[in-house]
Structure formats: structure tokens, C-alpha cells
Design an enzyme around this catalytic site. Sequence first.
Site, short mmCIF file in Angstrom:
data_model
loop_
_atom_site.label_atom_id
_atom_site.label_comp_id
_atom_site.label_asym_id
_atom_site.label_seq_id
_atom_site.Cartn_x
_atom_site.Cartn_y
_atom_site.Cartn_z
N MET A 1 -8.79 8.47 -0.36
CA MET A 1 -9.55 8.99 0.80
C MET A 1 -9.95 10.43 0.52
SD MET A 1 -7.17 7.60 3.89
CE MET A 1 -6.41 5.98 3.85
N ASP B 1 -4.71 3.65 -2.08
CA ASP B 1 -5.75 4.09 -1.14
C ASP B 1 -6.25 5.48 -1.49
OD1 ASP B 1 -5.98 1.94 0.83
OD2 ASP B 1 -3.88 2.39 1.28
N SER C 1 0.86 -1.19 0.00
CA SER C 1 0.00 0.00 0.00
C SER C 1 0.89 1.23 0.00
CB SER C 1 -0.89 0.01 1.24
OG SER C 1 -1.37 1.32 1.45
N HIS D 1 -8.61 1.23 -3.66
CA HIS D 1 -9.47 1.05 -2.48
C HIS D 1 -10.13 2.40 -2.23
CE1 HIS D 1 -9.45 0.22 2.18
NE2 HIS D 1 -10.67 0.29 1.69
N MET E 1 -12.13 4.86 -0.36
CA MET E 1 -12.68 5.22 0.96
C MET E 1 -13.23 6.63 0.84
SD MET E 1 -9.54 3.60 3.11
CE MET E 1 -8.47 3.69 1.69
N HIS F 1 -1.40 -1.46 -4.16
CA HIS F 1 -2.66 -1.06 -3.50
C HIS F 1 -2.67 0.46 -3.40
CE1 HIS F 1 -6.07 -1.80 -0.78
NE2 HIS F 1 -5.59 -0.82 -0.02
N MET G 1 -11.13 -5.25 6.22
CA MET G 1 -10.27 -4.30 6.93
C MET G 1 -9.89 -4.88 8.30
SD MET G 1 -9.74 -1.70 4.96
CE MET G 1 -8.75 -0.85 6.18
N ASP H 1 -6.42 -5.95 4.89
CA ASP H 1 -5.77 -4.64 4.81
C ASP H 1 -5.71 -4.00 6.20
OD1 ASP H 1 -4.92 -2.09 4.15
OD2 ASP H 1 -6.62 -1.62 2.84
C1 DX5 Z 1 -5.90 2.13 5.71
C2 DX5 Z 1 -5.53 1.71 4.33
C3 DX5 Z 1 -4.45 0.73 4.26
C4 DX5 Z 1 -3.15 1.18 4.87
C5 DX5 Z 1 -2.49 -0.02 5.48
O1 DX5 Z 1 -7.06 2.87 5.67
O2 DX5 Z 1 -6.66 1.16 3.66
O3 DX5 Z 1 -4.25 0.25 2.93
O4 DX5 Z 1 -2.26 1.76 3.95
O5 DX5 Z 1 -1.33 0.40 6.09
P1 DX5 Z 1 -0.61 -0.49 7.19
O6 DX5 Z 1 -0.14 -1.73 6.51
O7 DX5 Z 1 0.52 0.39 7.63
O8 DX5 Z 1 -1.61 -0.76 8.28
ZN ZN Z 2 -6.38 0.12 1.69
#
Ligand code: DX5
Ligand code: ZN
Length: 219
Positions: free
Chosen positions: A36, A34, A7, A66, A68, A32, A137, A175
Site C-alpha cells: 500500500m 499487501d 496475509s 497484492h 494497492m 499474501h 475484495m 480477501d
Molecule cells: C486489505 C488487505 C487484506 C487484509 C485482510 O486491504 O488486502 O489482505 O490483510 O485482512 P483481514 O483478513 O484481517 O480482513
Molecule cells: Zn490483500
Amino acid sequence: MKYLAPSILSADFWNLQKDITATLDGRADIIHFDVMDGLFVPNITVGPYVLECLKKHIPNTTFDAHLMIKDPDRYIKDFVEAGASMISVHIEEVVHIHRTIELIKHLGAKAGVAINPGTSLEVLDEILYYVDFVLLMSVNPGFGGQSFIERSIYRAKSLKQKIKDKNLNVLIEMDGGLKLENIHLVKDYVDIFVIGSGIFKAPDITAMTKSLKQVLSDV
Ligand code: DX5
Ligand code: ZN
């Protein structure tokens, strides 16, 4: 087959090219990505333009977006066009989840439903028939570097059983909070391992990626 998905949320964005290349050198399978919006989760990250730039330089890499964000339907097409071949949306956010999953598939991407640690797995019962993967998650979404929530082990195990009982071909992606030290706890149940800080905060990103791949390939 087990897949490793670094990620990039925990990467050094000044050195994004170097950090991503280091994971690919270690044979990472999927990147991956992310997304947000500061509304669905209390953090803001990157959008389709950044993905498009990355994909342009590493066209053969699989990108997993992903989402969010509030009302993700608004941006699904943009992310597919930018280069995401896997897209997940949160069951907690999307009211017409079947429509959204069908939209992702119609656009040619693999469709995933993401579920927060506090949401009962029962809400997946119907949509499991339509998705390619479930993003389970194991931290509350929003930030990298959080601690793994132990109950996620049980959740992964029961989700795998649910999928088996229904005779479906749905992958489980986990994740949050996964690291070299704890992936063995969920290895039997999870197919795609998302790891952020556990890779990008390591002193040698390529060496860590290789070690993780080694653990995942051991039967
Ligand atoms: C959190 C993200 C994850 C995050 C995981 O909201 O969806 O993908 O990057 O990071 P680690 O592996 O550090 O928990
Ligand atoms: Zn994620």
C-alpha cells in the site's frame, strides 16, 4: 484444491519470522503480501526489499503480492525480482489493464486482477480471458481486521459462474474479513482464501492455520 494464504499485514512485525514460520508449520500454502502506498488506499505498508528478505530465507514459499498502489506498472518488475510469483493489480487503478496483465505474465509471474466491493463484476468480462486469478475484495482495501461484506458471497458465486460460462481456468481469490467462522459461506466458490487477522490475532497461529486448512480440505 483450496489454498490458504495468510496475509502478513496483521502479523507482529517485531516477530515476523516467528509469525510466518508458525503459518508454514500449519501448512499454509501461500504468503499474501499487501503493498500500500497511502494514495490508492489510505495506508502505507512494505515494499520489495522486505519481500526480498523474506524470500531469501524461505525460497520455496509462494509469495502473492497484492499491489494497492498508484500506477503499479512502475514496480511490477521489482516485486517479481524480489520473489513474488503471483501479482495482482486493481482494475480501478489500471487504465491499460491488458498491457499490465501481459507484463506480469511476461515477467514469469501469475497475473491477477483485483476488484473492490463497490465495482461491478462486469468490468472483468474481457480481462478474464487473460488473467490467472481474480482477487475479489470482500472488504474495502487498506486495513486488516475489517468486517466481511456479506454481498461478497453472491459476487463470488456469480464470478464463478461467469468463469464457467466462458470455459476458462481462472482461480478466485477472496480477501478481507474471512475467518474460521465464515469461510464455509464462500467455500464452494473460492479457490484461494486470504486471511489476516483471523490467523495472526489467534492465540495459537499454527493451530488456527491447521484448523482453517482442515475446513478447506473437507469436501
Ligand atoms: C486489505 C488487505 C487484506 C487484509 C485482510 O486491504 O488486502 O489482505 O490483510 O485482512 P483481514 O483478513 O484481517 O480482513
Ligand atoms: Zn490483500
